[in-house]
Scaffold this motif. Structure first.
Motif, PDB file in Angstrom:
ATOM      1  N   ARG A  31       0.957  -1.289  -0.192  1.00 60.53           N
ATOM      2  CA  ARG A  31      -0.009  -0.117  -0.167  1.00 60.53           C
ATOM      3  C   ARG A  31       0.859   1.213   0.003  1.00 60.53           C
ATOM      4  NH1 ARG A  31      -4.101  -0.154   4.671  1.00 60.53           N
ATOM      5  NH2 ARG A  31      -1.967  -0.810   6.059  1.00 60.53           N
ATOM      6  N   CYS A  33       3.315   4.276  -1.108  1.00 63.54           N
ATOM      7  CA  CYS A  33       3.404   5.127  -2.578  1.00 63.54           C
ATOM      8  C   CYS A  33       4.770   4.698  -3.383  1.00 63.54           C
ATOM      9  CB  CYS A  33       3.484   6.600  -2.199  1.00 63.54           C
ATOM     10  SG  CYS A  33       4.927   7.183  -1.542  1.00 63.54           S
ATOM     11  N   SER A  36       4.007   2.179  -6.622  1.00 63.09           N
ATOM     12  CA  SER A  36       3.238   2.699  -7.664  1.00 63.09           C
ATOM     13  C   SER A  36       4.239   2.945  -8.850  1.00 63.09           C
ATOM     14  CB  SER A  36       2.734   4.158  -7.614  1.00 63.09           C
ATOM     15  OG  SER A  36       2.356   4.639  -8.716  1.00 63.09           O
ATOM     16  N   THR A  39       5.094   6.486  -9.321  1.00 64.28           N
ATOM     17  CA  THR A  39       5.829   7.265  -8.535  1.00 64.28           C
ATOM     18  C   THR A  39       7.558   6.767  -9.031  1.00 64.28           C
ATOM     19  OG1 THR A  39       4.518   7.077  -6.715  1.00 64.28           O
ATOM     20  CG2 THR A  39       6.727   7.101  -6.538  1.00 64.28           C
ATOM     21  N   ASP A 126       3.469   6.923   5.204  1.00 62.09           N
ATOM     22  CA  ASP A 126       2.325   7.515   4.160  1.00 62.09           C
ATOM     23  C   ASP A 126       1.081   7.565   5.003  1.00 62.09           C
ATOM     24  OD1 ASP A 126       3.860   7.483   2.095  1.00 62.09           O
ATOM     25  OD2 ASP A 126       3.131   5.550   1.292  1.00 62.09           O
ATOM     26  N   GLY A 226      -2.960  11.126  -9.896  1.00 66.23           N
ATOM     27  CA  GLY A 226      -2.584  10.142  -9.331  1.00 66.23           C
ATOM     28  C   GLY A 226      -3.005   8.831  -9.923  1.00 66.23           C
ATOM     29  N   ILE A 229      -2.098   2.105  -6.797  1.00 68.09           N
ATOM     30  CA  ILE A 229      -1.149   1.351  -6.121  1.00 68.09           C
ATOM     31  C   ILE A 229      -1.426  -0.178  -6.383  1.00 68.09           C
ATOM     32  CG2 ILE A 229       0.094   0.588  -4.275  1.00 68.09           C
ATOM     33  CD1 ILE A 229      -0.137   3.479  -3.110  1.00 68.09           C
ATOM     34  N   ASP A 235      -2.999   6.272  -5.189  1.00 69.47           N
ATOM     35  CA  ASP A 235      -1.935   7.097  -4.809  1.00 69.47           C
ATOM     36  C   ASP A 235      -2.098   8.563  -5.303  1.00 69.47           C
ATOM     37  OD1 ASP A 235       0.461   8.015  -3.402  1.00 69.47           O
ATOM     38  OD2 ASP A 235       1.589   7.190  -5.172  1.00 69.47           O
ATOM     39  N   HIS A 237      -0.423  11.719  -6.332  1.00 69.30           N
ATOM     40  CA  HIS A 237       1.155  11.893  -6.713  1.00 69.30           C
ATOM     41  C   HIS A 237       1.512  13.406  -6.556  1.00 69.30           C
ATOM     42  CE1 HIS A 237       1.755   7.819  -8.058  1.00 69.30           C
ATOM     43  NE2 HIS A 237       0.937   7.980  -9.099  1.00 69.30           N
ATOM     44  N   ASN A 269      -4.001   6.992  -0.642  1.00 63.63           N
ATOM     45  CA  ASN A 269      -2.812   7.305  -0.029  1.00 63.63           C
ATOM     46  C   ASN A 269      -2.136   8.735  -0.362  1.00 63.63           C
ATOM     47  OD1 ASN A 269       0.039   7.342   0.328  1.00 63.63           O
ATOM     48  ND2 ASN A 269       0.305   5.206   0.216  1.00 63.63           N
ATOM     49  N   ARG A 270      -2.072   9.492   0.352  1.00 60.95           N
ATOM     50  CA  ARG A 270      -1.789  10.831   0.005  1.00 60.95           C
ATOM     51  C   ARG A 270      -0.044  11.136   0.428  1.00 60.95           C
ATOM     52  NH1 ARG A 270      -4.900  14.624  -1.210  1.00 60.95           N
ATOM     53  NH2 ARG A 270      -3.791  16.252  -0.073  1.00 60.95           N
ATOM     54  N   GLU A 271       0.583   9.758   0.499  1.00 59.41           N
ATOM     55  CA  GLU A 271       1.924  10.055   0.550  1.00 59.41           C
ATOM     56  C   GLU A 271       2.585  10.416   1.751  1.00 59.41           C
ATOM     57  OE1 GLU A 271       3.512  11.125  -3.299  1.00 59.41           O
ATOM     58  OE2 GLU A 271       2.880   9.411  -4.129  1.00 59.41           O
TER      59      GLU A 271
END
Length: 301
Positions: A31, A33, A36, A39, A126, A226, A229, A235, A237, A269-271
């Motif tokens: 899960r 980032c 990805s 990414t 994350d 985004g 993932i 995700d 980005h 996921n906002r990193e």
């Protein structure tokens, strides 16, 4: 010792690699980032990201002199880690392994008892959110976010649009304007990010990229984009709003979640926050459902 040399031909990722690499990364069920493909691709120049494939497993590393390896994905993880250990030993080095959460760290310890010394990497943790929370902003804890959106709506006649071929050029120009407002992107990280955004937008379909924008009158004032993932986690980005429209952050965050992600992905996921206090406050203000821990494993010599 296995002959690992011909098996791991590391090289910089290319956009066409998404066709095989993204499915392998998603199949790992991670899960974070870093798993990805978008990414890995977007930041390949800045972090010297490289990938390799062997026996249905994707390997990824960052750094040119002392590379850090991401957990293998797509095949047998234990076999993949063993292969990486041999690979690094053949170079006369010890393996640096990144991306394990607490459960995976314990699993690796059971496979390779005492082989690694582990330390948390809090600046890389994350922030994970339930998609329905960000799309609906329900309840007292999101009262401030709803107020920001109400104030923005009272001040501007705005609308949301998905990013398409027709408006990509405007989004690129908006990110350039955002960059110019911060010292004309003299910071190398901002320079790289600006180029990475443009390149990713130009390859949206290949990278499974989704994006959205907020338009006030004829001007794009906020954007986000985004990619998935895995089948459960999406995700984010990039998210940006022009300085004169700062409350547009709350608007683009909610609108993108509601229009593009709700009912499709359970998690957003906002990193990470990179250890920056302002970014940490912003991410915590959305009340994450989980903060995903990550550990760096340094192989004991």
């Amino acid at each position: 010792m296995l002959d690992t040399a011909p098996k791991l031909a590391f090289r910089a990722p290319r956009v066409e690699d998404a066709a095989w690499a993204a499915p392998l990364l998603r199949s790992g069920g991670y899960r974070a980032c870093e798993f990805s493909f978008t990414t890995i691709f977007m930041w390949r120049k800045y972090y010297h990201n490289q990938i390799a494939e062997w026996n249905g497993t994707i390997f990824s590393r960052s750094g040119d002199t002392e590379p850090v390896y991401l957990l293998p994905s797509g095949g047998d993880v234990r076999e993949g880690i063993a292969l990486l250990r041999e690979w690094e030993h053949a170079r006369g080095e010890s393996l640096l392994l990144f991306g394990a959460n607490r459960e995976m760290k314990e699993q690796i310890e059971s496979w390779f008892p005492g082989a690694f010394e582990w330390e948390p990497s809090p600046n890389d943790f994350d922030y994970l959110y339930h998609t329905e929370d960000l799309a609906n902003l329900s309840g007292k804890k999101y009262h401030g976010k709803r107020n920001h959106i109400a104030a923005f709506s009272a001040s501007y006649d705005w609308r949301y649009e998905p990013i398409t071929d027709q408006n990509t050029g405007e989004v690129v120009e908006m990110t350039r304007e955002w960059c110019r407002a911060r010292g004309n992107c003299e910071d190398p990280g901002l320079q790289n990010e600006n180029c990475a955004i443009r390149e990713a937008l130009q390859n949206r379909e290949a990278l499974s990229l989704k994006g959205g924008l907020i338009r006030v009158g004829g001007k794009v004032v906020a954007m986000t984009m985004g990619s998935p993932i895995n089948d459960e986690v999406f995700d984010i980005h990039v998210e940006k709003a022009l300085p004169d429209y700062a409350t547009a952050y709350s608007v683009i965050n909610r609108e993108f979640a509601a229009h593009e992600l709700l009912g499709k992905y359970a998690w957003i996921n906002r990193e990470n926050d990179l250890g920056l206090e302002g970014l940490r406050r912003a991410k915590k203000s959305y009340h994450p459902a989980e903060i995903l821990e990550k550990y760096l494993g340094t192989e004991r010599s």
